[in-house]
Design an enzyme around this catalytic site. Structure first.
Site, PDB file in Angstrom:
ATOM      1  N   GLY A  34       0.907  -1.216   0.072  1.00 21.92           N
ATOM      2  CA  GLY A  34       0.076  -0.083   0.025  1.00 21.92           C
ATOM      3  C   GLY A  34       0.954   1.181  -0.017  1.00 21.92           C
ATOM      4  CB  THR A  36       0.965   3.779   4.784  1.00 24.36           C
ATOM      5  OG1 THR A  36      -0.236   4.422   4.348  1.00 24.36           O
ATOM      6  CG2 THR A  36       1.386   4.534   6.011  1.00 24.36           C
ATOM      7  CG  ASP A  92      -7.643  -0.628   3.964  1.00 24.43           C
ATOM      8  OD1 ASP A  92      -7.330   0.497   3.196  1.00 24.43           O
ATOM      9  OD2 ASP A  92      -7.619  -1.807   3.736  1.00 24.43           O
ATOM     10  CE  LYS A 102      -2.875  -5.375   6.259  1.00 25.94           C
ATOM     11  NZ  LYS A 102      -2.438  -4.085   5.473  1.00 25.94           N
ATOM     12  N   GLY A 104      -7.479  -3.039   1.404  1.00 21.98           N
ATOM     13  CA  GLY A 104      -7.847  -2.163   0.158  1.00 21.98           C
ATOM     14  C   GLY A 104      -7.014  -2.217  -1.012  1.00 21.98           C
ATOM     15  CD  GLU A 111      -1.781  -6.479   3.098  1.00 19.75           C
ATOM     16  OE1 GLU A 111      -1.389  -5.489   2.386  1.00 19.75           O
ATOM     17  OE2 GLU A 111      -2.777  -6.431   3.234  1.00 19.75           O
ATOM     18  CE  LYS A 129      -5.945   4.750   5.723  1.00 22.22           C
ATOM     19  NZ  LYS A 129      -4.760   3.870   5.034  1.00 22.22           N
TER      20      LYS A 129
HETATM   21  C1  5RP Z   1      -3.138  -3.620   1.075  1.00 24.05           C
HETATM   22  C2  5RP Z   1      -3.483  -3.161   2.459  1.00 24.05           C
HETATM   23  C3  5RP Z   1      -3.115  -1.576   2.665  1.00 24.05           C
HETATM   24  O1  5RP Z   1      -2.252  -1.817   3.706  1.00 24.05           O
HETATM   25  C4  5RP Z   1      -4.110  -0.747   3.143  1.00 24.05           C
HETATM   26  O2  5RP Z   1      -5.166  -0.769   2.092  1.00 24.05           O
HETATM   27  C5  5RP Z   1      -3.810   0.552   3.434  1.00 24.05           C
HETATM   28  O3  5RP Z   1      -3.104   1.313   2.165  1.00 24.05           O
HETATM   29  P1  5RP Z   1      -2.689   2.851   2.043  1.00 24.05           P
HETATM   30  O4  5RP Z   1      -1.638   2.574   3.041  1.00 24.05           O
HETATM   31  O5  5RP Z   1      -2.509   2.870   0.548  1.00 24.05           O
HETATM   32  O6  5RP Z   1      -3.764   3.575   2.696  1.00 24.05           O
HETATM   33  O7  5RP Z   1      -4.436  -3.695   3.452  1.00 24.05           O
HETATM   34  O8  5RP Z   1      -4.038  -4.748   0.966  1.00 24.05           O
END
Ligand code: 5RP
Length: 262
Positions: A34, A36, A92, A102, A104, A111, A129
């Protein structure tokens, strides 16, 4: 020339930077997926390059593996590493007990496997979040492609008996075709609004044939590092029951900001 970081990118970056304090030479580190987590991978790459940090990373997606290699982090598989010292990943949503939604980015299966195989899971996130009750973010559920429409119907039927507000789901798309995960599966996003009992929900959903895994991470996360747009970070440690605050000072002319690819 680098553009100044937006407040949201600053929040993600400072959370990632602070989480690097949990990483030491000799560690096997789960690398999340993701935007972050990408900041984390870049920051660790900088530490490998400039400070001689010697780590082995286990990426949670092909995207993260590619970025980790690009920034000079040694990469291996979970089967090679077997057990990890720490996994650092985004989320998320997270609640006060550090339970998470999680997936997203579509990488929830790897993960969850990687985070569960770690002594410690640290979540890095911006303040947006943080939620009181999980469920406003559509819950990703990974399903096998075979008979996915039947699986979807069974999931929706099951929702009626669970403590949630919504009862619909959508197949995640990538253009005109279903989005395909690194494991070759599809993702159903469940529009629940609010999940009253996330622990029970996760158990019940995983019983449905065709469901591979859901994006609820219950009792997996130990620490959340929350970044703010002004450079402040809060560190909440659920095991120690502590919350600490600090400020990360940085200049955004650092090399890190000139090699952004996403
Ligand atoms: C990917 C995830 C990500 O960690 C989650 O969607 C957060 O993403 P971002 O840091 O882009 O907001 O679970 O499967």
């Amino acid at each position: 020339m680098t553009k100044p970081l937006s407040p949201i990118d600053t929040a993600k970056f400072v959370a990632a930077k602070r989480a690097c304090d949990y990483v030491e030479s000799g560690m096997r580190v789960g690398l999340g997926t993701g935007s972050t987590a990408a900041w984390l991978v870049r920051s660790l790459g900088e530490m490998v390059r400039d400070d001689g940090l010697d780590i082995v990373g286990v990426p949670t997606s092909t995207r993260t593996a590619e970025l980790a290699r690009q920034v000079g982090i040694k990469v291996t598989t979970l089967d090679e590493a077997k057990w990890l010292d720490v996994t650092i990943d985004g989320a998320d949503e997270f609640d006060a007990e550090l339970n998470l939604i999680k997936g997203g980015g579509g990488a929830l299966l790897q993960e969850k496997i990687v985070a569960t195989a770690s002594d410690q899971m640290i979540v890095i996130a911006d303040k947006t979040k943080q939620v009181e009750t999980l469920g406003a973010f559509p819950l990703p559920v990974e399903v096998v492609p075979f008979g996915w429409q039947t699986t979807k119907a069974l999931i929706e039927e099951t929702l009626a008996s669970l403590d949630v507000l919504g009862d619909s789901s959508t197949i995640r798309m990538n253009g005109d075709a279903p989005f395909v995960t690194d494991e070759g599966n599809y993702i159903l996003d469940l529009h629940l609004g609010r999940i009253g009992n996330a622990r029970q929900f996760g158990i019940v959903i995983n019983q449905i044939p065709g469901v591979v895994e859901n994006g609820l991470f219950i009792d997996i996360c130990d620490v959340v590092v929350i970044g703010h747009g002004d450079g402040r970070v809060e560190v909440k440690d659920i095991t120690k029951g502590t919350t600490e605050e600090s400020v990360i000072e940085f200049v955004d002319t650092e090399n890190l900001f000139s090699d952004l690819s996403d």
